[in-house]
Design an enzyme around this catalytic site. Structure first.
Site: not given
Ligand code: PLP
Length: 474
Positions: A290, A292-294
Site C-alpha cells: 500500500f 504508506n508501506k516501505v
C-alpha cells in the site's frame, strides 16, 4: 501594484524609504535592485534595526549597507532545493532569472503540511511503469510480475513469491491455501490493522485475539501459549510498526503444537530476527505494498513461501482456481487476487533501492531519537531488544495517556500529520467477542502515536515537531 513590486527598493533609496517599503509589504524584507533591475541585495527589518542602533540616520542611503552575500534561488531550481534554503531566519527568498532579475519570491509557510507517509518514487519507477505501459501488457501478465515476485522474495530470503492485489488478499490467499476454514481457530494480536483479523473471518475460521508484549508491542508468546486449543490451526504474528515479533519463541510454540505460522509483514519489510529477514519464518508470509508501506506499488501485496506445493496452490487460487493444464476448467473455488504488470513495474523499481529507502528511514528515526530523548514524558519505540533488528516504518512514541489526545490536536493544528495507534481489536464491537484478556494493548494503544516519516522530513521539521511535543508535555 503587483505583490512582488511591493518588496522592491532601488539601491539609491534612503533607510527611511526602505523602512516604509518593509512596513507596507508586511513581509519584513525588501529586495534591493540597481538601475538594470538586477537584484543586488536583501534587507530585513532586523538589518534596519541594527543600522539605527549603530547610529545611522533615516535619511542616509541604504546603498553602502547592502551585503554582498544573500540567499536567492534561480527560477530553474526545483522545489526541494528552494525548500532546503529556508531556515529559522530565512523566511522569504527572491527568485531570479539568469540575468539576476527578480521574477518572483518564495515564502515559508508556518503551517506547511508535513505528511505522515508518502511514497518515494524517484528511482526507476516512472521508467519501468512507462515501459510496461507502452508494452501494452497492462493487465496481470508481463515481465515485471515475474521480476517483482523473484526479486522481492529473494530479498526476503524465501524461494517463491506470489504477487497479489493487496495485503489483505495476500493474507486471505495464504490462509485459504493452508486449508483453514470453519471450525479452525487462528490466533492474532490485539494491536494490528483490521485486515489481519478480517482475513481470518473471510475463511470462516474463528479468530482468537491475544495481548501484546509491553516492550515490543508485538504479540505475546506467553499469551499465544495460553490461547492454544485443539482447534488452533495457525498463528499470525504481526511485526507491528517495523518491530519484529519474538520469532524464536513463536516458532518453538508453533512447532511443538503443530500449528502454522503465517507472518503479517505489512509494516516491516526488511526487519530481522536473529539476522534472518521477517517473511522467512512463516510457512507463508504476507506483505502489503500500500502507498504508506516501505515498499509500495500503490495497492498490492505478496505471499512468500519456500513450499513449491503452496506456491502452485496459491497461483491457482489467485487466478480464479483455474487449472494450469486445462483452460477454463476450475478445480477449486478461487479468486481474482492478481496484481497488474503496471503495479509490479513500480514494485520492481522499489525493490532495487529498498536498502537506501530503509537507510534514510533509519537516519530520520535517529534524528527523532536524538531530540525526543531530551524530552521527559516520552517513551520511544524500543530499538535495543535482543535479536531484533527493527526497521523505521512510522516513527512511534508513547506519551502519558492524558496528554496523548491533546498532543494529536496540537500537532494536527500545526499542519503536522500524526496518527494515534490502532484501536485494539478487543475494543471494537464487531471483534470483541473473539478477544482474550488484553490489558497491555488497551493501555499502550491509548499512549501511542506515529510521527511523520517521509523523505521530506528534514532536521528542521524534526526540531519543529519536537518543540511542539515539548510544549504540550511540559
Ligand atoms: C497495511 C496492512 C495490511 C493490509 O494491507 P492492504 O494492502 O492495505 O490490504 C495488513 N496488515 C497490516 C498489519 C497492515 O499494516
Amino acid at each position: 501594484m503587483k505583490e512582488l513590486d511591493r518588496l522592491i527598493c532601488h539601491q539609491k533609496a534612503t533607510i527611511k524609504e526602505v523602512m516604509m517599503c518593509i512596513d507596507k509589504n508586511t513581509k519584513g524584507t525588501a529586495f534591493i535592485v540597481n538601475d538594470e533591475k538586477k537584484l543586488i541585495g536583501v534587507i530585513t527589518d532586523g538589518d534596519i534595526r541594527r543600522l539605527l542602533i549603530e547610529g545611522y540616520g533615516i535619511n542616509d542611503s541604504i546603498e553602502m549597507h547592502i551585503q554582498e552575500k544573500f540567499v536567492y534561488v534561480l527560477e530553474t531550481e526545483n522545489l526541494q532545493d528552494i525548500k532546503n534554503k529556508f531556515n529559522h531566519r530565512i523566511r522569504i527568498i527572491p527568485i531570479v532569472n539568469e540575468e539576476m532579475q527578480l521574477v518572483d519570491y518564495a515564502e515559508y509557510d508556518e503551517n506547511v503540511h508535513i505528511s505522515l507517509a508518502q511514497p518515494q518514487l524517484n528511482g526507476n519507477e516512472y521508467k519501468y511503469l512507462m515501459d510496461a505501459f507502452f508494452s501494452t501488457w497492462i493487465s496481470s501478465t508481463g515481465k515485471y510480475i515475474t521480476e517483482f515476485e523473484n526479486n522481492f522474495s529473494k530479498y526476503c530470503g524465501v524461494q517463491y513469491g506470489i504477487a497479489t492485489s493487496n495485503g489483505t488478499t495476500a493474507l486471505h490467499l495464504a490462509l485459504t491455501a493452508l486449508g483453514i476454514g470453519a471450525g479452525d481457530e487462528v490466533i492474532v494480536p490485539d494491536i494490528t490493522f483490521a485486515a489481519t483479523i478480517n482475513a481470518v473471518i473471510y475463511t470462516g475460521a474463528t479468530p482468537v485475539i491475544v495481548d501484546i508484549e509491553e516492550d515490543s508491542w508485538c504479540i505475546s508468546p506467553d499469551e499465544i501459549e495460553k490461547a492454544i486449543t485443539p482447534k488452533t490451526k495457525a498463528i499470525i504474528p504481526v511485526h507491528i510498526y517495523g518491530q519484529p515479533c519474538n520469532m524464536g519463541k513463536i516458532c518453538e510454540i508453533a512447532s511443538r503444537n503443530n500449528i502454522y505460522i503465517v507472518e503479517d509483514c505489512a509494516e516491516a519489510h526488511g526487519a530481522e530476527w536473529k539476522d534472518k529477514k521477517v517473511g522467512s519464518f512463516g510457512i507463508i508470509s504476507c506483505f502489503s505494498f500500500f502507498g504508506n508501506k516501505v515498499v509500495t506499488t500503490g495497492e498490492g501485496g505478496m505471499c512468500v513461501t519456500n513450499s513449491k506445493e503452496l506456491n502452485d496452490k496459491m497461483r491457482i487460487l489467485r487466478d480464479h482456481g483455474m487449472s494450469k493444464e486445462r483452460k477454463y476448467y476450475h478445480e477449486v473455488i478461487g479468486f481474482n487476487y492478481r496484481m497488474t504488470n503496471l503495479q509490479a513495474a513500480i514494485g520492481t523499481a522499489q525493490v532495487e533501492r529498498i536498502d537506501s529507502i530503509l537507510e534514510w528511514r533509519t537516519e530520520l528515526e535517529g534524528q527523532y531519537r536524538n531530540v525526543l530523548s531530551e524530552i521527559s514524558g516520552i517513551r520511544l519505540q524500543r530499538n535495543d531488544l535482543p535479536y531484533r533488528k527493527k526497521i523505521a516504518w512510522l516513527v512511534s512514541i508513547l506519551v502519558d495517556e492524558e496528554k496523548r489526545d491533546k498532543l494529536l490536536e496540537v500537532l494536527k493544528n500545526s499542519g503536522v500529520d500524526v496518527r494515534a495507534f490502532f484501536v485494539p481489536l478487543s475494543e471494537m464491537d464487531i471483534y470483541k467477542k473473539y478477544a482474550n484478556d488484553c490489558h497491555v494493548s488497551k493501555k499502550i494503544s491509548k499512549m501511542g502515536l506515529n510521527l511523520p516519516t517521509t523523505y521530506e522530513v528534514k532536521k528542521e521539521e524534526v526540531d519543529k515537531i519536537a518543540a511542539l511535543i515539548d510544549s504540550v508535555l511540559v
